[in-house]
Motif scaffolding. Structure first.
Motif, PDB file in Angstrom:
ATOM      1  N   LEU A  82       0.828  -1.211   0.000  1.00 34.37           N
ATOM      2  CA  LEU A  82       0.000   0.000   0.000  1.00 34.37           C
ATOM      3  C   LEU A  82       0.860   1.258   0.000  1.00 34.37           C
ATOM      4  O   LEU A  82       0.563   2.232  -0.707  1.00 34.37           O
ATOM      5  CB  LEU A  82      -0.940   0.007   1.203  1.00 34.37           C
ATOM      6  CG  LEU A  82      -2.129  -0.941   1.116  1.00 34.37           C
ATOM      7  CD1 LEU A  82      -2.816  -1.043   2.468  1.00 34.37           C
ATOM      8  CD2 LEU A  82      -3.100  -0.470   0.054  1.00 34.37           C
ATOM      9  N   LEU A  83       1.923   1.250   0.776  1.00 30.70           N
ATOM     10  CA  LEU A  83       2.791   2.426   0.829  1.00 30.70           C
ATOM     11  C   LEU A  83       3.519   2.644  -0.497  1.00 30.70           C
ATOM     12  O   LEU A  83       3.702   3.783  -0.938  1.00 30.70           O
ATOM     13  CB  LEU A  83       3.775   2.306   1.980  1.00 30.70           C
ATOM     14  CG  LEU A  83       3.128   2.339   3.375  1.00 30.70           C
ATOM     15  CD1 LEU A  83       4.184   2.138   4.452  1.00 30.70           C
ATOM     16  CD2 LEU A  83       2.368   3.625   3.608  1.00 30.70           C
ATOM     17  N   LEU A  84       3.911   1.560  -1.162  1.00 32.46           N
ATOM     18  CA  LEU A  84       4.545   1.699  -2.478  1.00 32.46           C
ATOM     19  C   LEU A  84       3.541   2.182  -3.524  1.00 32.46           C
ATOM     20  O   LEU A  84       3.885   2.964  -4.413  1.00 32.46           O
ATOM     21  CB  LEU A  84       5.170   0.378  -2.907  1.00 32.46           C
ATOM     22  CG  LEU A  84       6.458   0.007  -2.182  1.00 32.46           C
ATOM     23  CD1 LEU A  84       6.901  -1.400  -2.564  1.00 32.46           C
ATOM     24  CD2 LEU A  84       7.551   1.007  -2.508  1.00 32.46           C
ATOM     25  N   PHE A  85       2.297   1.721  -3.424  1.00 34.32           N
ATOM     26  CA  PHE A  85       1.262   2.202  -4.332  1.00 34.32           C
ATOM     27  C   PHE A  85       1.048   3.698  -4.146  1.00 34.32           C
ATOM     28  O   PHE A  85       0.933   4.456  -5.119  1.00 34.32           O
ATOM     29  CB  PHE A  85      -0.038   1.430  -4.093  1.00 34.32           C
ATOM     30  CG  PHE A  85      -1.190   1.901  -4.930  1.00 34.32           C
ATOM     31  CD1 PHE A  85      -1.157   1.776  -6.312  1.00 34.32           C
ATOM     32  CD2 PHE A  85      -2.297   2.476  -4.343  1.00 34.32           C
ATOM     33  CE1 PHE A  85      -2.209   2.213  -7.092  1.00 34.32           C
ATOM     34  CE2 PHE A  85      -3.359   2.912  -5.108  1.00 34.32           C
ATOM     35  CZ  PHE A  85      -3.316   2.785  -6.489  1.00 34.32           C
ATOM     36  N   ALA A  86       1.021   4.147  -2.903  1.00 33.94           N
ATOM     37  CA  ALA A  86       0.863   5.580  -2.620  1.00 33.94           C
ATOM     38  C   ALA A  86       2.055   6.368  -3.164  1.00 33.94           C
ATOM     39  O   ALA A  86       1.880   7.448  -3.738  1.00 33.94           O
ATOM     40  CB  ALA A  86       0.708   5.813  -1.120  1.00 33.94           C
TER      41      ALA A  86
END
Length: 117
Positions: A82-86
């Protein structure tokens, strides 16, 4: 351990949630608005919401009773995803703004050359 989870939930939500809601509504400091399109500000608001959810995955998983070895492996992986997607959303928004500025400069230069001829 339970106190840390409550503090994390309160602190993370108090920090990230107002920023993401403000960005989703189109609010940004004046210097950011001058360099970024309204669309880019809203995309960054979505990215901040994704970061907020990503920061809550592991604590909410622990509260939900997911303390088995497999779950404790998958929760940080989901959080990192999720953090990489953000981060990808923010980078895409930044690149879009950069390309837009470059195209505007190029168009202005082409118009300036056409007027001299």
């Amino acid at each position: 351990m339970d106190v840390f989870l409550w503090l994390w939930l309160a602190g993370w939500s108090a920090f990230v949630l107002p920023l993401s809601v403000a960005s989703l509504r189109g609010w940004a400091p004046k210097r950011v608005r001058s360099r970024t399109t309204p669309w880019g500000i809203r995309v960054r608001g979505v990215a901040l919401l994704v970061m907020w959810v990503g920061g809550l995955v592991v604590p909410l998983g622990r509260w939900g009773g997911l303390v088995e070895e497999d779950a404790m492996f998958l929760l940080p992986v989901a959080e990192a995803g999720l953090l990489l997607f953000a981060a990808g959303l923010i980078a895409g928004s930044h690149l879009s703004d950069r390309f837009r500025r470059g195209a505007a400069r190029s168009q202005a230069a082409d118009q300036g050359i056409g007027e001299r001829s």
